[in-house]
Scaffold this motif. Structure first.
Motif, short mmCIF file in Angstrom:
data_model
loop_
_atom_site.label_atom_id
_atom_site.label_comp_id
_atom_site.label_asym_id
_atom_site.label_seq_id
_atom_site.Cartn_x
_atom_site.Cartn_y
_atom_site.Cartn_z
N ASN A 135 0.34 8.19 -2.04
CA ASN A 135 -0.11 7.44 -0.88
C ASN A 135 0.78 6.85 -0.19
O ASN A 135 1.73 6.02 -0.71
CB ASN A 135 -0.80 6.28 -1.98
N PRO A 170 -0.15 0.21 6.28
CA PRO A 170 -1.10 -0.72 6.51
C PRO A 170 -1.33 -0.75 8.23
O PRO A 170 -0.18 -0.85 8.93
CB PRO A 170 -0.82 -2.07 6.28
N SER A 177 0.84 -1.07 0.09
CA SER A 177 -0.03 -0.08 -0.04
C SER A 177 0.70 1.23 -0.02
O SER A 177 0.41 2.35 -0.17
CB SER A 177 -0.98 0.19 1.33
N THR A 180 2.49 3.20 -4.83
CA THR A 180 1.52 3.12 -5.84
C THR A 180 1.98 3.77 -7.22
O THR A 180 2.98 4.17 -7.24
CB THR A 180 0.48 3.73 -5.56
#
Ligand SMILES: Nc1ncnc2c1ncn2[C@@H]1O[C@H](COP(=O)(O)OP(=O)(O)OP(=O)(O)O)[C@@H](O)[C@H]1O
Ligand SMILES: [Mg+2]
Length: 270
Positions: free
Chosen positions: A261, A265, A252, A255
């Motif tokens: 981003n 997590p 995560s 990206t």
């Protein structure tokens, strides 16, 4: 080839077992091996409790390993003591997360910066003011901060003082354990710039422990990924992680629109 002569520091099979209250043990580091080269930035990432700080404390000889060896420029320093250990501490400095607790609140910046130099007999007390001003200039702080107390500075300014104090002894390696984590993003970026400049000018190696994978990936030459005290993998670029664990960790963070981003997590980092 990276022979031993190119290694500044080598951690070899480092294991740390803590006895637990009420019986049992916890293996915080489990046969960890890595080396840091002169002038290199070596990162350690991994979830909370994976053993990063324990490894840093062993490396700086604040903690003794249960098993394994620490080699510094080829010399076994695992059990160094007394004056030899004191001299070694000049070469390996440490900067912690929270500069407000790392800096003595009762001391003025001048004395904070010069205390290690005086302890090693590298300057005379009559030279402290000039030396403090020189160190403040080095980290882009106003010279008149020499007379200030830590609580009259911002977090970023305090961290610059902590870095100046670490650099004062001309170390070859600085361990940065979450040293930028308490700072807001723009201050953090300026501290990273400062660290990069000092590294260029002084060829200092960094051991950079950080829970921000994006930052670690940008700043470090190589990164050790840890989980439950074990090495998962050591890699140049986290975006090319091979292990399932590291891929999950980084999924995560990186990206297509890198940088926008940066959400970690939540189950991995509290
Ligand atoms: N002195 C100690 N006695 C017992 N257990 C300890 C001791 N120091 C650390 N531990 C345990 O060792 C494990 C690793 O801790 P460590 O502080 O190295 O993790 P970390 O990766 O730095 O975590 P964080 O990201 O939260 O700083 C943890 O489970 C911790 O509770
Ligand atoms: Mg830690």
């Amino acid at each position: 080839m990276n022979g031993p002569s190119e290694e500044l520091l080598r951690m070899e099979g480092i294991t740390k077992v803590f006895p637990l209250e009420g019986g049992g043990t916890l293996t915080a580091c489990d046969h960890i091996t890595f080396s840091v080269r002169p002038g290199e930035t070596f990162g350690i990432v991994g979830e909370s409790g994976s053993g990063k700080s324990t490894l840093a404390r062993i490396l700086t000889r604040l903690e003794t390993p249960t098993e394994g060896r620490i080699l510094y420029r080829g010399e076994d320093i695992t059990h160094l003591s007394g004056e030899a250990l004191r001299q070694h501490r000049r070469a390996v400095q440490m900067v912690f997360q929270d500069p407000s607790t790392a800096l003595d609140p009762k001391m003025r910046v001048r004395d904070i910066l010069c205390e290690p130099l005086l302890n090693f007999g590298l300057i005379r007390s009559s030279e402290t003011d000039a030396k403090a001003r020189e160190l403040l200039r080095l980290v882009d702080l106003p010279e008149d901060f020499a007379g200030r107390f830590p609580h009259h500075m911002s977090g970023g300014q305090r961290q610059r003082v902590a870095i100046a104090r670490a650099v004062a002894l001309a170390p070859e390696l600085i361990v940065l354990d979450e040293a930028t984590s308490a700072l807001d993003v723009s201050v953090q970026a300026r501290i990273i710039d400062l660290l990069r400049r000092l590294q260029r000018e002084r060829h200092i190696a960094y051991l950079f422990i950080c829970h921000d994978l994006f930052l670690a990936n940008n700043f470090c030459d190589r990164i050790l990924v840890m989980q439950h005290g074990k090495e998962v993998e050591t890699i140049h670029d986290l975006r090319e992680a091979k292990s399932a664990y590291a891929r999950k960790l980084t999924a995560s963070v990186f990206t297509l629109e890198e940088g926008k981003n940066k959400v970690l997590p939540p189950e991995l980092f509290q």
